[in-house]
Design a protein around this motif. Structure first.
Motif, short mmCIF file in Angstrom:
data_model
loop_
_atom_site.label_atom_id
_atom_site.label_comp_id
_atom_site.label_asym_id
_atom_site.label_seq_id
_atom_site.Cartn_x
_atom_site.Cartn_y
_atom_site.Cartn_z
N MET A 1 56.20 26.59 -13.55
CA MET A 1 56.88 27.72 -12.90
C MET A 1 55.96 28.94 -12.92
SD MET A 1 60.69 29.19 -13.69
CE MET A 1 60.34 29.59 -15.39
N LYS A 2 55.96 29.67 -11.81
CA LYS A 2 55.18 30.88 -11.70
C LYS A 2 56.13 32.04 -11.41
CE LYS A 2 51.21 28.39 -9.82
NZ LYS A 2 50.37 28.13 -8.63
N LEU A 3 56.14 33.03 -12.30
CA LEU A 3 57.01 34.19 -12.14
C LEU A 3 56.17 35.43 -11.94
CD1 LEU A 3 59.89 33.64 -14.71
CD2 LEU A 3 59.90 33.22 -12.26
N ALA A 4 56.57 36.25 -10.98
CA ALA A 4 55.81 37.43 -10.59
C ALA A 4 56.71 38.66 -10.58
CB ALA A 4 55.19 37.21 -9.20
N SER A 5 56.07 39.81 -10.43
CA SER A 5 56.77 41.06 -10.16
C SER A 5 56.46 41.47 -8.73
CB SER A 5 56.33 42.16 -11.12
OG SER A 5 56.73 41.86 -12.44
N LEU A 6 57.51 41.69 -7.96
CA LEU A 6 57.37 41.93 -6.52
C LEU A 6 57.84 43.34 -6.18
CD1 LEU A 6 56.73 40.49 -3.77
CD2 LEU A 6 59.18 39.94 -3.66
N ARG A 7 57.02 44.08 -5.45
CA ARG A 7 57.39 45.42 -5.01
C ARG A 7 58.20 45.33 -3.72
NH1 ARG A 7 52.77 47.03 -4.96
NH2 ARG A 7 52.29 47.00 -2.75
N THR A 8 59.43 45.85 -3.74
CA THR A 8 60.31 45.84 -2.58
C THR A 8 60.83 47.24 -2.31
OG1 THR A 8 62.40 45.48 -3.77
CG2 THR A 8 61.05 43.52 -3.30
N ASP A 9 61.55 47.40 -1.22
CA ASP A 9 62.15 48.71 -0.91
C ASP A 9 63.16 49.12 -1.97
OD1 ASP A 9 60.66 48.84 1.39
OD2 ASP A 9 62.25 48.09 2.70
N ALA A 10 63.71 48.13 -2.67
CA ALA A 10 64.70 48.40 -3.70
C ALA A 10 64.07 48.63 -5.08
CB ALA A 10 65.71 47.26 -3.77
N GLY A 11 62.75 48.53 -5.16
CA GLY A 11 62.06 48.67 -6.43
C GLY A 11 61.33 47.40 -6.80
N ILE A 12 60.87 47.33 -8.03
CA ILE A 12 60.15 46.15 -8.50
C ILE A 12 61.16 45.12 -9.00
CG2 ILE A 12 58.49 45.27 -10.19
CD1 ILE A 12 57.16 48.01 -10.14
N LEU A 32 70.15 37.18 -12.66
CA LEU A 32 68.99 37.21 -13.54
C LEU A 32 68.46 38.63 -13.70
CD1 LEU A 32 66.99 34.07 -12.34
CD2 LEU A 32 68.14 34.37 -14.54
N PRO A 33 67.76 38.91 -14.81
CA PRO A 33 67.13 40.23 -14.97
C PRO A 33 66.07 40.46 -13.89
CG PRO A 33 67.10 38.97 -17.03
CD PRO A 33 67.52 38.02 -15.95
N ASN A 34 65.84 41.72 -13.56
CA ASN A 34 64.80 42.06 -12.59
C ASN A 34 63.45 42.22 -13.28
OD1 ASN A 34 65.71 41.98 -9.97
ND2 ASN A 34 66.56 44.04 -10.01
N ASP A 35 63.13 41.29 -14.16
CA ASP A 35 61.90 41.38 -14.94
C ASP A 35 61.45 39.96 -15.27
OD1 ASP A 35 60.08 43.18 -16.81
OD2 ASP A 35 60.75 41.47 -18.01
N ALA A 36 60.21 39.63 -14.91
CA ALA A 36 59.71 38.27 -15.09
C ALA A 36 59.70 37.86 -16.56
CB ALA A 36 58.31 38.15 -14.49
N VAL A 37 59.25 38.77 -17.44
CA VAL A 37 59.19 38.43 -18.86
C VAL A 37 60.59 38.19 -19.41
CG1 VAL A 37 58.56 39.27 -21.14
CG2 VAL A 37 57.01 39.64 -19.21
N ALA A 38 61.56 39.03 -19.02
CA ALA A 38 62.93 38.86 -19.51
C ALA A 38 63.50 37.50 -19.11
CB ALA A 38 63.81 39.99 -18.99
N ILE A 39 63.17 37.04 -17.93
CA ILE A 39 63.64 35.71 -17.50
C ILE A 39 63.03 34.64 -18.38
CG2 ILE A 39 63.57 34.02 -15.63
CD1 ILE A 39 63.72 36.38 -13.68
N LEU A 40 61.74 34.75 -18.66
CA LEU A 40 61.10 33.75 -19.50
C LEU A 40 61.66 33.77 -20.92
CD1 LEU A 40 57.42 34.19 -18.28
CD2 LEU A 40 58.89 32.20 -17.93
N ILE A 41 61.98 34.95 -21.41
CA ILE A 41 62.55 35.07 -22.75
C ILE A 41 63.89 34.34 -22.85
CG2 ILE A 41 63.53 36.73 -24.38
CD1 ILE A 41 61.37 38.71 -23.40
N ALA A 47 65.09 29.30 -16.84
CA ALA A 47 64.31 28.37 -16.02
C ALA A 47 65.21 27.59 -15.06
CB ALA A 47 63.55 27.40 -16.93
N GLU A 48 66.37 27.19 -15.54
CA GLU A 48 67.30 26.45 -14.67
C GLU A 48 67.82 27.34 -13.55
OE1 GLU A 48 70.22 25.02 -17.38
OE2 GLU A 48 68.99 23.32 -18.08
N ALA A 49 68.08 28.61 -13.86
CA ALA A 49 68.56 29.54 -12.83
C ALA A 49 67.48 29.77 -11.77
CB ALA A 49 68.98 30.86 -13.47
N ALA A 55 65.63 26.28 -5.00
CA ALA A 55 66.23 25.23 -4.18
C ALA A 55 67.18 25.78 -3.13
CB ALA A 55 66.95 24.23 -5.07
N SER A 56 67.75 26.96 -3.39
CA SER A 56 68.75 27.52 -2.47
C SER A 56 68.15 27.96 -1.14
CB SER A 56 69.45 28.72 -3.13
OG SER A 56 68.59 29.86 -3.15
#
Length: 294
Positions: A1-12, A32-41, A47-49, A55-56
């Protein structure tokens, strides 16, 4: 799995990277949290989410590298290791160290994987250092080498930009390693199940010329050894970042420093690449902020 931080109009926001597409998890998995590290924690549940979100088909679009921010936004600790590749120790003419050489980079250095990087106004000795980065995923103290893999959330590419004359001032390295924007991290966090951290080709390419080329199998102190050593001194916290050292070929050894207009690319096979255009710092202007409100 590769998790990133993405800059959008709504923020990161947090995002998953799948081949040449990115999945905005704030759309596909708003719980899910809006933070890649928090998701991994969050471990298996996170990971399942993320897998369900991928898949959605929701929130999916072509990957635009310029929209990526550092996947580690605000580590409590940005720990760096020096003299940790065999060929680098040889090129600087020193004996193999018996213990890791540890220093810190401050959080003001954190920069996006494709951000511009400034040659500082106070120095013309800007250098590059490609490094494997380790992201800590669990609170840990006095961790054995055998159990060290349990506390790793994933791996990133790091360019530990270094201002060499400032690095050598005063007998310590921290100031020369901590100029604004000189800790480039990314392009995303790759989870440990996807790679062997001790068999990764790593290189730095400047203006198309390969200047550093090695493999993480040449690390003197392994990732596990570093975690055991560091956690004996301090509590490692989720999101802490460890830069594991750079191989031979740094610019200072040939008196070849970076200049405005240069393009610097760090690649680690199995993780990805980060790339920065070098620019001149604008003419310095003294700045003093307003006093904080009581």
């Amino acid at each position: 799995m590769k998790l990133a931080s993405l800059r959008t109009d709504a923020g990161i926001v947090a995002a998953a990277v799948v081949d040449d597409e990115v999945v905005d998890l704030s759309v596909a998995a708003p719980e899910l949290p809006n933070d890649a590290v928090a998701i991994l924690i969050s471990g298996e549940a996170g990971a399942e989410a993320v897998a369900r979100a991928i898949a959605s088909g929701k929130g999916r679009r072509p990957l635009n590298l310029s929209e990526l921010e550092s996947p580690v936004q605000n580590p409590q600790k940005f720990i760096a290791v020096g003299r940790n590749y065999l060929e680098h120790v040889k090129e600087i003419g020193e004996e193999l160290p018996k213990d890791p050489t540890v220093f810190s980079k401050w959080n003001n250095t954190i920069a996006a994987p494709y951000a511009d990087v400034q040659v500082p106004a106070v120095s013309d000795r800007l250098d590059f250092e490609c490094e494997l980065g380790v992201v800590i995923g669990r609170r840990a103290r006095h961790v054995s080498e055998a159990n060290a893999p349990l506390v790793i959330a994933g791996y990133v590419c790091i360019n530990d930009y270094s201002v060499r004359d400032y690095q050598m001032m005063g007998g310590q390295w921290v100031l020369g390693k901590s100029f604004d924007g000189h800790g480039v991290v990314g392009p995303w966090i790759v989870t440990p199940d996807e790679l062997d951290p001790h068999n990764l080709p790593i290189r730095t390419i400047v203006n198309g010329e390969t200047r550093q080329s090695s493999n993480t199998k040449n690390l003197i102190f392994t990732v596990e050894r570093l975690i055991a050593h560091l956690s004996g001194a301090m509590t490692l916290e989720p999101g802490d970042l460890i830069a594991t050292g750079t191989p031979g070929g740094v610019g200072v050894m040939e008196n070849r420093y970076l200049a405005a207009g240069d393009l610097v690319r760090v690649e680690i096979d199995g993780i990805g690449a980060i790339e920065n255009r070098i620019v001149a710092e604008p003419t310095p202007v003294e700045f003093i902020g307003e006093p904080a409100a009581l």
